[in-house]
Design an enzyme around this catalytic site. Structure first.
Site, short mmCIF file in Angstrom:
data_model
loop_
_atom_site.label_atom_id
_atom_site.label_comp_id
_atom_site.label_asym_id
_atom_site.label_seq_id
_atom_site.Cartn_x
_atom_site.Cartn_y
_atom_site.Cartn_z
N LYS A 1 0.86 -1.19 0.00
CA LYS A 1 0.00 0.00 0.00
C LYS A 1 0.89 1.23 0.00
CE LYS A 1 -1.75 2.83 2.91
NZ LYS A 1 -1.67 4.03 2.07
N PRO A 2 1.17 1.76 -1.18
CA PRO A 2 1.92 3.01 -1.21
C PRO A 2 1.01 4.16 -0.77
CG PRO A 2 1.33 2.35 -3.44
CD PRO A 2 0.80 1.29 -2.52
N GLY B 1 6.75 4.67 8.30
CA GLY B 1 5.96 5.89 8.41
C GLY B 1 6.18 6.52 9.77
N SER B 2 5.19 7.25 10.25
CA SER B 2 5.36 7.99 11.50
C SER B 2 5.28 7.07 12.70
CB SER B 2 4.29 9.08 11.60
OG SER B 2 3.02 8.47 11.69
N GLU C 1 9.64 0.98 10.66
CA GLU C 1 10.69 1.97 10.36
C GLU C 1 10.05 3.32 10.54
OE1 GLU C 1 13.73 1.14 9.68
OE2 GLU C 1 13.57 -0.97 9.17
N CYS D 1 13.74 10.38 6.64
CA CYS D 1 13.73 9.91 8.04
C CYS D 1 15.07 10.08 8.71
CB CYS D 1 13.26 8.46 8.08
SG CYS D 1 14.24 7.37 7.04
N GLU E 1 9.79 15.91 15.69
CA GLU E 1 10.29 15.77 14.33
C GLU E 1 9.63 16.85 13.47
OE1 GLU E 1 8.89 12.35 12.05
OE2 GLU E 1 10.90 12.08 11.21
P1 NAD Z 1 2.20 8.25 8.12
O1 NAD Z 1 2.39 7.41 9.33
O2 NAD Z 1 1.18 9.31 8.17
O3 NAD Z 1 1.82 7.34 6.87
C1 NAD Z 1 2.62 6.25 6.47
C2 NAD Z 1 1.76 5.25 5.73
O4 NAD Z 1 0.80 4.73 6.65
C3 NAD Z 1 0.96 5.83 4.56
O5 NAD Z 1 0.89 4.90 3.52
C4 NAD Z 1 -0.41 6.03 5.17
O6 NAD Z 1 -1.44 6.02 4.22
C5 NAD Z 1 -0.51 4.84 6.10
N1 NAD Z 1 -1.45 4.99 7.21
C6 NAD Z 1 -1.98 6.12 7.72
N2 NAD Z 1 -2.78 5.82 8.76
C7 NAD Z 1 -2.76 4.48 8.91
C8 NAD Z 1 -3.34 3.57 9.84
N3 NAD Z 1 -4.15 3.99 10.80
N4 NAD Z 1 -3.09 2.26 9.71
C9 NAD Z 1 -2.24 1.80 8.76
N5 NAD Z 1 -1.64 2.63 7.84
C10 NAD Z 1 -1.90 3.94 7.93
O7 NAD Z 1 3.64 8.84 7.76
P2 NAD Z 1 4.01 9.82 6.54
O8 NAD Z 1 3.64 11.21 6.92
O9 NAD Z 1 3.51 9.26 5.27
O10 NAD Z 1 5.61 9.67 6.51
C11 NAD Z 1 6.45 10.47 7.23
C12 NAD Z 1 6.95 9.74 8.46
O11 NAD Z 1 7.57 8.52 8.09
C13 NAD Z 1 8.01 10.53 9.20
O12 NAD Z 1 7.82 10.40 10.59
C14 NAD Z 1 9.30 9.85 8.79
O13 NAD Z 1 10.37 10.01 9.71
C15 NAD Z 1 8.85 8.43 8.69
N6 NAD Z 1 9.73 7.65 7.82
C16 NAD Z 1 10.54 6.71 8.38
C17 NAD Z 1 11.43 5.99 7.57
C18 NAD Z 1 12.38 4.97 8.17
O14 NAD Z 1 12.96 4.20 7.40
N7 NAD Z 1 12.59 4.94 9.48
C19 NAD Z 1 11.45 6.23 6.20
C20 NAD Z 1 10.61 7.20 5.67
C21 NAD Z 1 9.75 7.90 6.49
#
Ligand code: NAD
Length: 559
Positions: free
Chosen positions: A223-224, A274-275, A296, A330, A428
């Site tokens: 799921k991108p 993600g976050s 991650e 990240c 962050e």
């Molecule tokens: P996010 O957590 O908002 O979203 C990440 C993914 O999760 C998206 O595909 C989103 O649609 C999905 N998502 C949202 N709500 C969800 C839920 N309730 N259940 C399951 N999936 C859900 O994060 P973002 O804003 O897209 O990305 C930025 C964050 O990601 C930053 O905190 C960054 O540091 C982190 N990040 C970490 C790494 C790493 O390798 N450690 C790499 C890239 C980004």
């Protein structure tokens, strides 16, 4: 997100996030326009040249989706493409298709699965111009930063293409009783992996991170993020061209809080990037189901400039470390800890380089930094700068939005005099903002660097490699880069990469990055004698025999 809901300013597929107010918030802006604009070369392609109806039609064939949504380009805030959207039923269907294909894929010899990765490696490098355009359009990043994704994916494909056989091959171990017990450890694929990907590195964190799962014999439902899904779909297409059976890698897209949990509820393993906030939600569902997962997550990464650092190299490195992908990385550096004896000299060099950075939105090399992804990200950046300035921080470079270039552009910004009480020090930012703090001793620098709930990446600059390694070992982060910001550790794909503390669980890259996608099985064959009294021994005789045997095994250093 639907068309009706699609204010082209949110930029992520999470609903209910505030839309941005591009360029209009009232943070102190000392000198808007400080950073020059990169020229657009004649003949540069536009969004319409790249995202043609034919391309979109070809790519979205890979999505299991019956609804409708759209995505946007941060460069202008305009719509990029009409897309299918997946319902919970579509997600279930994607898992069914993946499950049906997985058994055949798992039965395919590892060397043939690995050959797909090696062909993919070559295709990505050959066809990079296509995906660089898509990455730039979907994320707003500069082309040089988009190229980091091409490099990262090629490195992962090469590594797992060459090493998967060794990682996955059955291993012989010494058994309970040497010679009498023959033991083999097997690695089985987990089945269908559910993979959730953020918007910021849509090539590397989608198909790039799926490669080890696939070569281990799993199918993947990915799921991108909707806003950058064309890049992920392009990579899926290329992997199929390289020989992957299409059903082995399914794609679903849609609102994160709707589609994301459906993926987590069905995966035999969950790979989430993600976050930290969303990561905790994912962990709860996966824990309840007793399936494995890796997370991650976010960071608040520190760079330490020691008193013996080469200041010119450190200043150039800080520009890369803080402002690559406009800080939406990240492992990006958001806290600069500088020894007080060199702080002014370092800051002068760093600020001069930062002010000279060229901003731009052309689909061409030449810009040093691109756009933020959304109004939401821009608002966070403004909020953190405003809060810091209100509490006494000083803007040394940047500080202003740049609506003259695009709705979400913001200058690379350096804040001096930042204290622990400021939001920018604790949360962050995920934007082009870095705080400078001074330290007196190495111990103080280590304590400050570690004084955050996060533990993803850190960077140490010194001319004394031994001192740098010793300090690095005291930093509570999954990766430490010496005399580089993040790329040395991230690019070293034989070594694990990931976060300590609130920055995650599990690792990508190296053996951990592939073995997490497997279940181990131990097959132990007992030969000649049972592990029980035999050959006329009574119980006590057997106990004596075994006790002697155990002492002998230790004496012979059997492991
Ligand atoms: P996010 O957590 O908002 O979203 C990440 C993914 O999760 C998206 O595909 C989103 O649609 C999905 N998502 C949202 N709500 C969800 C839920 N309730 N259940 C399951 N999936 C859900 O994060 P973002 O804003 O897209 O990305 C930025 C964050 O990601 C930053 O905190 C960054 O540091 C982190 N990040 C970490 C790494 C790493 O390798 N450690 C790499 C890239 C980004």
């Amino acid at each position: 997100m639907t068309d009706a809901q699609a204010p082209d300013l949110t930029g992520t597929d999470t609903p209910g996030t505030p839309t941005g107010t591009p360029g209009t918030t009232g943070a102190p802006a000392p000198a808007p326009g400080t950073n020059p604009v990169a020229p657009t070369p004649a003949g540069t392609r536009t969004a319409a040249d790249v995202v043609t109806p034919e391309l979109v039609a070809r790519l979205v064939k890979g999505v299991v989706g019956s609804g409708r949504t759209v995505n946007h380009t941060p460069f202008t805030g305009e719509k990029l493409a009409d897309l299918p959207e997946s319902t919970p039923e579509d997600v279930a269907r994607a898992f069914d298709l993946a499950r049906a294909a997985q058994a055949v894929w798992a039965a395919t010899p590892v060397r043939r699965r690995a050959a797909v990765l090696l062909r993919f490696h070559d295709l990505v490098l050959e066809r990079q111009a296509e995906v660089l355009d898509l990455i730039q359009l979907e994320t707003g990043k500069a082309r040089l930063h988009a190229h980091e994704e091409v490099q990262a994916v090629a490195m992962a494909a090469r590594h797992y293409g060459h090493r998967a056989g060794a990682y996955l091959r059955p291993k012989r171990h010494t058994g309970a009783i040497p010679v009498l017990t023959k033991v083999t450890e097997l690695r089985h694929p987990r089945g269908v992996v559910g993979q959730i990907v953020p918007w910021n590195y849509p090539l590397e964190l989608s198909v790039g991170d799926a490669l080890p799962a696939l070569v281990a014999g799993n199918a993947v439902v990915m799921k991108p993020d909707t806003e950058s899904c064309l890049t992920a779909l392009w990579a899926r297409d290329l992997l199929i061209e390289a020989g992957l059976p299409a059903d082995v890698l399914q794609a679903v897209i849609g609102l994160g809080p709707v589609v994301g949990p459906e993926v987590v509820k069905r995966g035999d393993y969950v790979s989430f990037t993600g976050s930290t906030r969303t990561g905790r939600e994912v962990a709860q569902i996966a824990a309840d189901r007793l399936v494995g997962f890796s997370l991650e997550l976010g960071g608040k990464n520190a760079m330490l400039v020691l008193d013996d650092a080469d200041l010119d190299k450190a200043a150039a490195g800080a520009v890369r470390a803080c402002f690559s992908s406009a800080g939406q990385l990240c492992v990006s550096i958001e806290r600069l800890l500088v020894h007080e004896s060199v702080a002014d000299a370092f800051l002068e060099r760093f600020a001069a380089r930062t002010r000279a950075m060229r901003l731009g939105s052309a689909l061409a090399y030449g810009a040093d930094m691109g756009s933020l992804v959304s109004g939401q990200q821009l608002d966070t950046v403004r909020r953190h700068i405003e809060d810091a300035v209100a509490h006494g921080a000083r803007i040394v470079a940047g500080g202003a939005a740049r609506p003259d270039i695009g709705p979400f552009f913001h200058e690379p910004t350096i804040l001096d005099g930042v204290t622990e009480a400021m939001t920018v020090c604790a949360e962050e930012t995920f934007g082009p903002v870095v705080s400078v703090q001074r330290f007196r001793t190495d111990d103080e620098a280590v304590d400050r660097a570690n004084s955050t709930p996060y533990g993803l990446n850190s960077s140490v600059w010194t001319r004394d490699a031994r001192r740098g390694r010793a300090i690095g070992a005291r930093l509570r982060t999954g990766t430490v880069n010496l005399n580089e910001g993040y790329a040395s550790a991230y690019g070293s794909v034989r070594s694990p990469m990931g976060g300590m503390k609130d920055s995650g669980l599990g690792r990508r890259h190296g053996s951990e990055g592939i073995l997490k996608y497997t279940e181990t099985q131990t097959i132990a064959e007992q030969r000649l004698l049972p592990l029980a009294p035999a050959l006329g021994m009574d119980d006590e005789g057997y106990a004596r025999f075994m006790s002697r045997g155990l002492r002998a095994m230790k004496a012979f250093r059997l492991r």
